[in-house]
Design a protein around this motif. Structure first.
Motif, PDB file in Angstrom:
ATOM      1  N   LYS A  41       0.954  -1.042   0.023  1.00  0.00           N
ATOM      2  CA  LYS A  41       0.058   0.216  -0.091  1.00  0.00           C
ATOM      3  C   LYS A  41       0.743   1.266  -0.020  1.00  0.00           C
ATOM      4  O   LYS A  41       1.764   1.434   0.872  1.00  0.00           O
ATOM      5  CB  LYS A  41      -0.990   0.080   1.306  1.00  0.00           C
ATOM      6  CG  LYS A  41      -1.912  -0.857   1.018  1.00  0.00           C
ATOM      7  CD  LYS A  41      -3.125  -0.648   2.242  1.00  0.00           C
ATOM      8  CE  LYS A  41      -4.362  -1.636   1.936  1.00  0.00           C
ATOM      9  NZ  LYS A  41      -5.171  -1.489   3.143  1.00  0.00           N
ATOM     10  N   PRO A  42       0.915   2.110  -1.010  1.00  0.00           N
ATOM     11  CA  PRO A  42      -0.129   1.960  -2.130  1.00  0.00           C
ATOM     12  C   PRO A  42       0.319   1.063  -3.016  1.00  0.00           C
ATOM     13  O   PRO A  42       1.446   0.909  -3.129  1.00  0.00           O
ATOM     14  CB  PRO A  42      -0.202   3.271  -2.834  1.00  0.00           C
ATOM     15  CG  PRO A  42       1.003   3.995  -2.443  1.00  0.00           C
ATOM     16  CD  PRO A  42       1.440   3.408  -0.957  1.00  0.00           C
ATOM     17  N   TRP A  43      -0.771   0.401  -3.872  1.00  0.00           N
ATOM     18  CA  TRP A  43      -0.050  -0.650  -4.695  1.00  0.00           C
ATOM     19  C   TRP A  43       0.347  -0.091  -5.912  1.00  0.00           C
ATOM     20  O   TRP A  43       1.111  -0.895  -6.799  1.00  0.00           O
ATOM     21  CB  TRP A  43      -1.305  -1.543  -5.106  1.00  0.00           C
ATOM     22  CG  TRP A  43      -2.179  -1.106  -6.109  1.00  0.00           C
ATOM     23  CD1 TRP A  43      -3.195  -0.292  -6.015  1.00  0.00           C
ATOM     24  CD2 TRP A  43      -2.473  -1.759  -7.517  1.00  0.00           C
ATOM     25  NE1 TRP A  43      -4.077  -0.133  -7.248  1.00  0.00           N
ATOM     26  CE2 TRP A  43      -3.340  -0.964  -7.978  1.00  0.00           C
ATOM     27  CE3 TRP A  43      -1.654  -2.508  -8.017  1.00  0.00           C
ATOM     28  CZ2 TRP A  43      -3.707  -1.126  -9.306  1.00  0.00           C
ATOM     29  CZ3 TRP A  43      -1.897  -2.549  -9.524  1.00  0.00           C
ATOM     30  CH2 TRP A  43      -3.026  -2.038  -9.973  1.00  0.00           C
ATOM     31  N   ILE A  44       0.111   1.118  -6.016  1.00  0.00           N
ATOM     32  CA  ILE A  44       1.092   1.883  -7.393  1.00  0.00           C
ATOM     33  C   ILE A  44       2.094   2.716  -7.023  1.00  0.00           C
ATOM     34  O   ILE A  44       1.487   3.633  -6.179  1.00  0.00           O
ATOM     35  CB  ILE A  44       0.040   2.145  -8.394  1.00  0.00           C
ATOM     36  CG1 ILE A  44      -0.883   1.464  -8.767  1.00  0.00           C
ATOM     37  CG2 ILE A  44       0.586   3.177  -9.435  1.00  0.00           C
ATOM     38  CD1 ILE A  44      -2.159   1.958  -9.701  1.00  0.00           C
ATOM     39  N   LEU A  45       3.067   2.821  -7.384  1.00  0.00           N
ATOM     40  CA  LEU A  45       4.068   3.685  -7.093  1.00  0.00           C
ATOM     41  C   LEU A  45       4.736   3.953  -8.406  1.00  0.00           C
ATOM     42  O   LEU A  45       5.638   3.267  -8.946  1.00  0.00           O
ATOM     43  CB  LEU A  45       5.502   3.232  -6.043  1.00  0.00           C
ATOM     44  CG  LEU A  45       5.146   2.799  -4.842  1.00  0.00           C
ATOM     45  CD1 LEU A  45       6.388   2.051  -4.009  1.00  0.00           C
ATOM     46  CD2 LEU A  45       4.580   4.081  -4.051  1.00  0.00           C
ATOM     47  N   PRO A  46       4.279   5.230  -8.799  1.00  0.00           N
ATOM     48  CA  PRO A  46       4.649   5.823 -10.359  1.00  0.00           C
ATOM     49  C   PRO A  46       6.252   5.924 -10.425  1.00  0.00           C
ATOM     50  O   PRO A  46       6.873   5.749 -11.572  1.00  0.00           O
ATOM     51  CB  PRO A  46       4.035   6.785 -10.469  1.00  0.00           C
ATOM     52  CG  PRO A  46       2.804   6.782  -9.676  1.00  0.00           C
ATOM     53  CD  PRO A  46       3.132   6.007  -8.576  1.00  0.00           C
ATOM     54  N   ASP A  47       6.889   6.182  -9.003  1.00  0.00           N
ATOM     55  CA  ASP A  47       8.149   6.514  -9.413  1.00  0.00           C
ATOM     56  C   ASP A  47       9.348   5.275  -9.172  1.00  0.00           C
ATOM     57  O   ASP A  47      10.401   5.315  -9.081  1.00  0.00           O
ATOM     58  CB  ASP A  47       8.663   7.466  -8.333  1.00  0.00           C
ATOM     59  CG  ASP A  47       8.012   8.817  -8.562  1.00  0.00           C
ATOM     60  OD1 ASP A  47       7.855   9.084  -9.641  1.00  0.00           O
ATOM     61  OD2 ASP A  47       8.025   9.660  -7.454  1.00  0.00           O
TER      62      ASP A  47
END
Ligand code: SF4
Length: 135
Positions: A41-47
């Motif tokens: 969490k969060p399941w999306i890490l754009p970096d």
């Protein structure tokens, strides 16, 4: 239609996700496990990887559940023709320069059986529940 799309912010690109349109094809998890991880969490890490790779992998999401919103990198190419794939027992997949519900998008999985609670998009609640086969 209520907007259930959530935005995950990154330095060079944001990623947005609409859970109601996800059919768990797992292109994202396979393509960039450092960015997409459902055990985190969060399941999306754009970096979590290069922004250009994030754009490329998100472009493989067949349903349009994922989108990218670049700040200073090139965005997903807009196709100059539209392809339509009516999958037996599954949704109808669109890829092109689309306007399905009043906004521009490139990928969509449309309900083909009439059971979706998120029409016109597929939500997996009808005959399409077995698509994708490995899910
Ligand atoms: S690629 Fe798209 S449809 Fe597939 S699991 Fe990821 S978000 Fe869901």
């Amino acid at each position: 239609m209520a907007d259930t799309r959530r935005v995950y912010s990154g330095e060079h690109v944001d990623v947005s996700y609409d859970a109601r349109r996800c059919r768990h094809a797992a292109e994202c998890l396979r393509g960039l496990p450092t960015v997409f991880d459902t055990d985190r969490k969060p399941w999306i890490l754009p970096d979590g990887d290069e922004a250009a790779r994030v754009v490329d992998v998100v472009a493989r999401c067949p349903t349009g559940a994922l989108r990218t919103h670049p700040h200073d990198v090139s965005g997903e190419p807009i196709p100059d023709r539209t392809t339509v794939a009516a999958l037996p027992g599954g949704p109808t997949l669109l890829h092109g320069d689309l306007d399905v519900t009043g906004e521009r998008e490139t990928r969509a999985a449309l309900c083909a059986c009439g059971a979706s609670q998120n029409a016109p998009y597929c939500d997996g609640s009808g005959t399409c529940s077995s698509w994708p086969p490995h899910a």
